[in-house]
Design a protein around this motif. Structure first.
Motif, PDB file in Angstrom:
ATOM      1  N   GLU A 186      27.852  18.867  14.064  1.00  0.00           N
ATOM      2  CA  GLU A 186      26.492  19.117  14.558  1.00  0.00           C
ATOM      3  C   GLU A 186      26.364  18.694  16.017  1.00  0.00           C
ATOM      4  OE1 GLU A 186      26.715  19.199  10.355  1.00  0.00           O
ATOM      5  OE2 GLU A 186      27.270  17.552  11.714  1.00  0.00           O
ATOM      6  N   GLU A 187      26.982  17.568  16.376  1.00  0.00           N
ATOM      7  CA  GLU A 187      26.935  17.117  17.765  1.00  0.00           C
ATOM      8  C   GLU A 187      27.713  18.062  18.670  1.00  0.00           C
ATOM      9  OE1 GLU A 187      27.856  13.155  20.537  1.00  0.00           O
ATOM     10  OE2 GLU A 187      28.709  13.299  18.504  1.00  0.00           O
ATOM     11  N   ALA A 188      28.851  18.565  18.196  1.00  0.00           N
ATOM     12  CA  ALA A 188      29.639  19.512  18.996  1.00  0.00           C
ATOM     13  C   ALA A 188      28.822  20.755  19.309  1.00  0.00           C
ATOM     14  CB  ALA A 188      30.916  19.883  18.249  1.00  0.00           C
ATOM     15  N   LEU A 189      28.114  21.271  18.319  1.00  0.00           N
ATOM     16  CA  LEU A 189      27.294  22.465  18.531  1.00  0.00           C
ATOM     17  C   LEU A 189      26.117  22.175  19.450  1.00  0.00           C
ATOM     18  CD1 LEU A 189      27.362  24.121  15.015  1.00  0.00           C
ATOM     19  CD2 LEU A 189      27.935  25.254  17.169  1.00  0.00           C
ATOM     20  N   ARG A 190      25.528  21.001  19.299  1.00  0.00           N
ATOM     21  CA  ARG A 190      24.409  20.657  20.180  1.00  0.00           C
ATOM     22  C   ARG A 190      24.878  20.613  21.636  1.00  0.00           C
ATOM     23  NH1 ARG A 190      23.090  16.222  22.578  1.00  0.00           N
ATOM     24  NH2 ARG A 190      24.475  14.903  21.322  1.00  0.00           N
ATOM     25  N   LEU A 191      26.030  20.018  21.882  1.00  0.00           N
ATOM     26  CA  LEU A 191      26.575  19.964  23.237  1.00  0.00           C
ATOM     27  C   LEU A 191      26.954  21.347  23.732  1.00  0.00           C
ATOM     28  CD1 LEU A 191      28.799  16.789  22.784  1.00  0.00           C
ATOM     29  CD2 LEU A 191      26.881  16.986  24.390  1.00  0.00           C
ATOM     30  N   ALA A 192      27.582  22.135  22.873  1.00  0.00           N
ATOM     31  CA  ALA A 192      28.001  23.484  23.276  1.00  0.00           C
ATOM     32  C   ALA A 192      26.806  24.340  23.662  1.00  0.00           C
ATOM     33  CB  ALA A 192      28.790  24.140  22.149  1.00  0.00           C
ATOM     34  N   ASN A 193      25.715  24.210  22.922  1.00  0.00           N
ATOM     35  CA  ASN A 193      24.536  25.043  23.154  1.00  0.00           C
ATOM     36  C   ASN A 193      23.585  24.468  24.202  1.00  0.00           C
ATOM     37  OD1 ASN A 193      25.347  26.998  21.315  1.00  0.00           O
ATOM     38  ND2 ASN A 193      24.282  26.038  19.598  1.00  0.00           N
ATOM     39  N   ASP A 194      23.934  23.334  24.777  1.00  0.00           N
ATOM     40  CA  ASP A 194      23.101  22.713  25.804  1.00  0.00           C
ATOM     41  C   ASP A 194      23.415  23.346  27.157  1.00  0.00           C
ATOM     42  OD1 ASP A 194      21.511  21.143  27.371  1.00  0.00           O
ATOM     43  OD2 ASP A 194      22.495  19.237  26.904  1.00  0.00           O
ATOM     44  N   SER A 195      23.027  24.606  27.305  1.00  0.00           N
ATOM     45  CA  SER A 195      23.330  25.361  28.524  1.00  0.00           C
ATOM     46  C   SER A 195      22.465  26.613  28.562  1.00  0.00           C
ATOM     47  CB  SER A 195      24.810  25.768  28.548  1.00  0.00           C
ATOM     48  OG  SER A 195      25.078  26.626  29.640  1.00  0.00           O
ATOM     49  N   PRO A 196      22.026  27.026  29.744  1.00  0.00           N
ATOM     50  CA  PRO A 196      21.301  28.302  29.829  1.00  0.00           C
ATOM     51  C   PRO A 196      22.226  29.506  29.718  1.00  0.00           C
ATOM     52  CG  PRO A 196      21.565  27.357  32.018  1.00  0.00           C
ATOM     53  CD  PRO A 196      22.081  26.330  31.040  1.00  0.00           C
ATOM     54  N   PHE A 197      23.545  29.262  29.880  1.00  0.00           N
ATOM     55  CA  PHE A 197      24.517  30.346  29.813  1.00  0.00           C
ATOM     56  C   PHE A 197      24.930  30.621  28.375  1.00  0.00           C
ATOM     57  CE2 PHE A 197      25.375  28.325  34.015  1.00  0.00           C
ATOM     58  CZ  PHE A 197      24.990  29.396  34.812  1.00  0.00           C
ATOM     59  N   GLY A 198      25.445  31.827  28.144  1.00  0.00           N
ATOM     60  CA  GLY A 198      25.905  32.180  26.807  1.00  0.00           C
ATOM     61  C   GLY A 198      26.871  33.344  26.830  1.00  0.00           C
ATOM     62  N   LEU A 199      27.864  33.271  27.714  1.00  0.00           N
ATOM     63  CA  LEU A 199      28.833  34.371  27.780  1.00  0.00           C
ATOM     64  C   LEU A 199      29.904  34.205  26.713  1.00  0.00           C
ATOM     65  CD1 LEU A 199      29.850  36.948  29.051  1.00  0.00           C
ATOM     66  CD2 LEU A 199      31.031  35.575  30.798  1.00  0.00           C
ATOM     67  N   ALA A 200      30.649  33.110  26.770  1.00  0.00           N
ATOM     68  CA  ALA A 200      31.752  32.920  25.832  1.00  0.00           C
ATOM     69  C   ALA A 200      31.775  31.486  25.327  1.00  0.00           C
ATOM     70  CB  ALA A 200      33.086  33.263  26.498  1.00  0.00           C
ATOM     71  N   ALA A 201      32.489  31.301  24.212  1.00  0.00           N
ATOM     72  CA  ALA A 201      32.728  29.980  23.641  1.00  0.00           C
ATOM     73  C   ALA A 201      34.053  30.045  22.898  1.00  0.00           C
ATOM     74  CB  ALA A 201      31.598  29.571  22.694  1.00  0.00           C
ATOM     75  N   ALA A 202      34.626  28.878  22.613  1.00  0.00           N
ATOM     76  CA  ALA A 202      35.882  28.831  21.870  1.00  0.00           C
ATOM     77  C   ALA A 202      35.861  27.671  20.894  1.00  0.00           C
ATOM     78  CB  ALA A 202      37.067  28.707  22.831  1.00  0.00           C
ATOM     79  N   VAL A 203      36.616  27.839  19.805  1.00  0.00           N
ATOM     80  CA  VAL A 203      36.701  26.840  18.745  1.00  0.00           C
ATOM     81  C   VAL A 203      38.171  26.598  18.444  1.00  0.00           C
ATOM     82  CG1 VAL A 203      35.953  26.199  16.418  1.00  0.00           C
ATOM     83  CG2 VAL A 203      34.595  27.832  17.758  1.00  0.00           C
ATOM     84  N   ARG A 204      38.552  25.331  18.335  1.00  0.00           N
ATOM     85  CA  ARG A 204      39.911  24.973  17.947  1.00  0.00           C
ATOM     86  C   ARG A 204      39.835  24.193  16.640  1.00  0.00           C
ATOM     87  NH1 ARG A 204      40.381  28.113  21.677  1.00  0.00           N
ATOM     88  NH2 ARG A 204      40.789  27.520  23.850  1.00  0.00           N
ATOM     89  N   THR A 205      40.226  24.832  15.540  1.00  0.00           N
ATOM     90  CA  THR A 205      40.209  24.196  14.225  1.00  0.00           C
ATOM     91  C   THR A 205      41.104  24.971  13.279  1.00  0.00           C
ATOM     92  OG1 THR A 205      38.811  23.443  12.390  1.00  0.00           O
ATOM     93  CG2 THR A 205      38.182  25.511  13.445  1.00  0.00           C
TER      94      THR A 205
END
Length: 509
Positions: free
Chosen positions: A409-428
């Motif tokens: 949940e914290e990882a997603l909160r940090l990832a989404n703490d941005s006005p940008f939304g072009l790309a994202a990546a997940v390592r799992t």
């Protein structure tokens, strides 16, 4: 001076490419084009004015409405687009070397990237052949079907970081759909766009289908975006540039596709191999000298592997070979300009001032024999918080940050703490988590256990401040058409007279 700079001898002056040929611009004002690896001027181009843009637009409009292109059969057009792909492939060696000279990416990168581009055209040629208009079931005795007509002239403003690749994302769809285009490449990197226009013209592309106007964004780009005759605007660039150009194009109700800024979050979970995560991190952050909107600029790493990740990423960054882009051993070339180099270095100062921990780079690099080049060491900051500017703002260079997290949940909160939304990546390695996080992160593109991957069949674009619309895929192809709905009554209603018995009519529409 680079060997190719020496071989070039004199500095060439270029004009715009309009109606199938290079033409002189009317302004007389010229702009220097430099090799970023040496700082040496390699060409001069015009800063085109409104009359130059209008000339190119008129050529594109005439071609769109003319018989040779506008009246071309779909199958003939698909064959022609495939011929353009073949012509591109035949000139690949010259194109990737020219791109390396003009934008400073290592020759191994430009070769690998440009080798993909002919397939962009083949994919969209295939869509042109496969397209079908719809027959729509409707209530009552009616046949309803759609017709799609090409929208017209596409204005395309392209950036310096991937000059041909980003231009071809639009151009392939333009040609396959039957539209025409006026392209304004970045004033830093116009040379391969001009060369491709020449190659396509010689390969049989009709005059006026693919035009190029040269100049600065605030002048030539502005004239193009606000031209009253454009039908679609495609722009790849900064968010503020997109707002300005988009507002101008909206005044003529042009379709718009814009890929704008980005601040890509990469969430690294502790079930993923750290060494592999570091290799992906270096690739994502430093390929193209980090000058890409999908740069892996925010690494958000689970606490149990955080220290190991930081240590290994710092070592990896320090091992990357910086050098002459034409040397096959070079792994990192220069940024595009002195201005961009200074911007990246200023963010190193900002990170230090905010209390982040600099673990690699943060300074300019000197390359023997290329002392005038704009080189920056791969830069990594650790212990970065979400309130810091280096976490929030796009740097556009070989620069990345690392932030610690405890829970998903914290990882997603940090990832989404941005006005940008072009790309994202997940390592799992957790399949359920991978899909869960991919669905929850705010981004138009998500890579699971990879980075920087694209395909002409896969839609590309962002949300929020990262833009609107999609390139690639059927989404892009379809957005080059206006849809016309045709309704045919199939019942014999020769006795229809609404006004004979208005009260008894059961249906108005």
């Amino acid at each position: 001076m680079n060997a190719l700079d020496k071989a070039a001898g004199r500095v060439e002056e270029h004009g715009n490419f309009v109606d199938g040929a290079e033409v002189e611009a009317g302004t007389g004002e010229m702009i220097d084009v430099c090799n970023p690896a040496t700082g040496v001027v390699i060409a001069r181009i015009p800063n085109s004015g409104p009359a130059d843009v209008d000339r190119a637009m008129k050529s594109a409009r005439a071609a769109f409405e003319g018989r040779e292109w506008g009246g071309m059969d779909i199958r003939a057009r698909a064959r022609l687009v495939n011929r353009m792909a073949d012509a591109f492939e035949a000139n690949l060696d010259a194109l990737y070397r020219l791109e390396t000279l003009n934008n400073g990416r290592p020759v191994n990168e430009t070769r690998a990237q440009l080798a993909r581009l002919p397939d962009f055209f083949r994919y969209f040629a295939g869509l042109a052949l496969a397209r079908r208009d719809s027959v729509i079931p409707v209530e009552g005795p009616y046949l309803n079907y759609t017709l799609r007509k090409p929208i017209g002239v596409v204005a395309n403003c392209t950036p310096f970081n991937h000059p041909l690749m980003i231009m071809c994302k639009s151009l392939a769809a333009v040609l396959a759909s039957g539209c025409t285009t006026v392209v304004k490449p970045s004033e830093y990197t116009p040379l391969t766009t001009l060369k491709l226009a020449e190659i396509f013209s010689e390969a049989g592309l009709p005059k006026g289908v693919f035009n190029v106007v040269l100049g600065l964004g605030p002048t030539t780009g502005k004239h193009l975006a606000e031209h009253p005759d454009i039908n679609k605007l495609v722009l790849t660039g900064g968010t503020e540039a997109g707002r300005i150009a988009g507002a101008a194009a909206a005044r003529v109700f042009a379709h718009q596709t814009m890929e704008l800024g980005g601040k890509t979050p990469v969430m690294v979970f502790d079930d993923f191999d750290v060494d592999q995560a570091v290799n992906y991190a270096a690739f994502g952050a430093f390929i193209g000298a980090g000058q890409t909107c999908v740069c892996a600029s925010r690494h958000i790493v689970q606490a149990s592997v955080y220290d190991e990740f930081v240590e290994k990423l710092a070592a990896k960054a320090k091992s990357i070979r910086i050098g002459d882009p034409f040397d096959p051993a070079t792994q990192l070339g220069p940024v595009i300009s002195a201005k961009q180099r200074d911007r990246v270095l200023s963010y190193a100062g900002i990170g230090n001032g905010e209390g982040a921990r600099l673990v690699a780079g943060g300074v300019a690099a000197t390359v023997p024999g290329n002392e005038g080049g704009y080189f920056v060491e791969p830069t990594v900051f650790a212990d970065v918080s979400a309130t810091m500017r280096i976490f929030q703002e796009e740097v556009f260079g070989p620069f990345t940050s690392v932030t610690r997290f405890e829970t998903e949940e914290e990882a997603l909160r940090l990832a989404n703490d941005s006005p940008f939304g072009l790309a994202a990546a997940v390592r799992t390695r957790d399949v359920a988590r991978a899909h869960r996080v991919a669905g929850a992160v705010k981004a138009g593109i998500v890579w699971i256990n990879d980075h920087h991957r694209l395909d002409p069949a896969s839609p590309w674009g962002g949300v929020g401040d990262s833009g609107i619309g999609r390139e690639f895929g059927t989404e892009s192809f379809d957005d080059h058409f206006e849809v016309k709905s045709v309704m045919l009554g199939t019942a014999d209603r020769r006795d229809f007279d609404w006004y004979r018995d208005t009260a008894g009519q059961g249906r108005l529409n």
